[in-house]
Design a protein around this motif. Structure first.
Motif, mmCIF file in Angstrom:
data_model
loop_
_atom_site.group_PDB
_atom_site.id
_atom_site.type_symbol
_atom_site.label_atom_id
_atom_site.label_comp_id
_atom_site.label_asym_id
_atom_site.label_seq_id
_atom_site.Cartn_x
_atom_site.Cartn_y
_atom_site.Cartn_z
ATOM 1 N N GLY A 8 0.765 -1.234 0.000
ATOM 2 C CA GLY A 8 0.000 0.000 0.000
ATOM 3 C C GLY A 8 0.797 1.286 0.000
ATOM 4 O O GLY A 8 0.220 2.367 -0.086
ATOM 5 N N SER A 17 -4.332 10.659 0.424
ATOM 6 C CA SER A 17 -4.536 9.540 1.344
ATOM 7 C C SER A 17 -3.863 8.280 0.813
ATOM 8 O O SER A 17 -3.708 8.107 -0.401
ATOM 9 C CB SER A 17 -6.032 9.260 1.531
ATOM 10 O OG SER A 17 -6.705 10.360 2.096
ATOM 11 N N ARG A 19 -3.600 3.855 2.111
ATOM 12 C CA ARG A 19 -3.957 2.821 3.072
ATOM 13 C C ARG A 19 -2.912 1.710 3.016
ATOM 14 O O ARG A 19 -2.697 1.116 1.962
ATOM 15 C CB ARG A 19 -5.334 2.242 2.765
ATOM 16 C CG ARG A 19 -5.858 1.303 3.858
ATOM 17 C CD ARG A 19 -7.076 0.561 3.400
ATOM 18 N NE ARG A 19 -7.775 -0.090 4.503
ATOM 19 C CZ ARG A 19 -8.487 -1.206 4.373
ATOM 20 N NH1 ARG A 19 -8.585 -1.798 3.204
ATOM 21 N NH2 ARG A 19 -9.104 -1.728 5.431
ATOM 22 N N SER A 21 -1.460 -1.996 4.386
ATOM 23 C CA SER A 21 -1.929 -3.273 4.922
ATOM 24 C C SER A 21 -0.732 -4.116 5.317
ATOM 25 O O SER A 21 0.336 -4.018 4.706
ATOM 26 C CB SER A 21 -2.751 -4.029 3.878
ATOM 27 O OG SER A 21 -3.881 -3.301 3.480
ATOM 28 N N TYR A 79 -4.211 -2.617 9.439
ATOM 29 C CA TYR A 79 -4.298 -1.580 8.415
ATOM 30 C C TYR A 79 -3.925 -0.233 9.016
ATOM 31 O O TYR A 79 -4.071 -0.007 10.220
ATOM 32 C CB TYR A 79 -5.725 -1.494 7.855
ATOM 33 C CG TYR A 79 -6.260 -2.789 7.325
ATOM 34 C CD1 TYR A 79 -7.055 -3.614 8.125
ATOM 35 C CD2 TYR A 79 -5.990 -3.199 6.026
ATOM 36 C CE1 TYR A 79 -7.561 -4.814 7.634
ATOM 37 C CE2 TYR A 79 -6.491 -4.391 5.527
ATOM 38 C CZ TYR A 79 -7.272 -5.199 6.339
ATOM 39 O OH TYR A 79 -7.766 -6.382 5.854
ATOM 40 N N GLN A 81 -4.911 3.618 7.777
ATOM 41 C CA GLN A 81 -5.492 4.590 6.865
ATOM 42 C C GLN A 81 -4.881 5.940 7.175
ATOM 43 O O GLN A 81 -4.996 6.437 8.302
ATOM 44 C CB GLN A 81 -7.014 4.648 7.041
ATOM 45 C CG GLN A 81 -7.709 5.687 6.184
ATOM 46 C CD GLN A 81 -7.622 5.362 4.696
ATOM 47 O OE1 GLN A 81 -7.813 4.220 4.286
ATOM 48 N NE2 GLN A 81 -7.343 6.377 3.895
ATOM 49 N N ASN A 83 -4.750 9.890 6.125
ATOM 50 C CA ASN A 83 -5.405 10.996 5.426
ATOM 51 C C ASN A 83 -4.659 12.298 5.681
ATOM 52 O O ASN A 83 -3.846 12.392 6.602
ATOM 53 C CB ASN A 83 -6.853 11.129 5.905
ATOM 54 C CG ASN A 83 -7.687 9.903 5.624
ATOM 55 O OD1 ASN A 83 -7.489 9.205 4.634
ATOM 56 N ND2 ASN A 83 -8.634 9.627 6.508
#
Length: 121
Positions: A8, A17, A19, A21, A79, A81, A83
């Motif tokens: 990712g 952004s 993400r 993994s 994960y 995420q 942003n």
């Protein structure tokens, strides 16, 4: 043997952004804490975020409100995420998993190979 495979990372513009993994496989008896660290050139490796087996999360101050850590225990995957990315978020991001390989072995930390995140216009 335990394997951690990250994916990712990449190049993203400021404000964008990504993400990440990290899938864990191999001889797993019990996973406790999962999380992410990062290391920028010339700097030490620092905690980004972690999540316990019960779902409690912990974030570095500079990531609060921008990054979200989560886990899928059925898939042994964590994960991240990310942003509102900033140029100062540029670093190699490492997955970290604390697990035991059997009922009689102590838990220890395992690390992924790292994935590069570059925030630049």
């Amino acid at each position: 043997q335990v394997q951690l495979v990250e994916s990712g990372g990449g190049l993203v513009q400021p404000g964008g952004s990504l993400r990440l993994s990290c899938a864990t496989s191999g001889s797993i008896f019990r996973i406790s804490r999962m999380g992410w660290y990062r290391q920028a050139p010339g700097k030490q490796r620092d905690l980004v975020a972690s999540i316990s087996s019960g779902g409690s999360t912990n974030y570095a101050d500079s990531m609060k409100g921008r990054f979200t850590v989560s886990r899928d225990s059925a898939k042994n995957t964590v994960y991240l995420q990310m942003n509102s990315l900033k140029p100062e978020d540029t670093a190699v991001y490492y997955c970290n998993v604390n697990l035991a390989t059997s009922s009689w072995s102590p838990s220890r930390d395992y690390w992924g190979q790292g994935t590069q995140v570059t925030v630049s216009s």
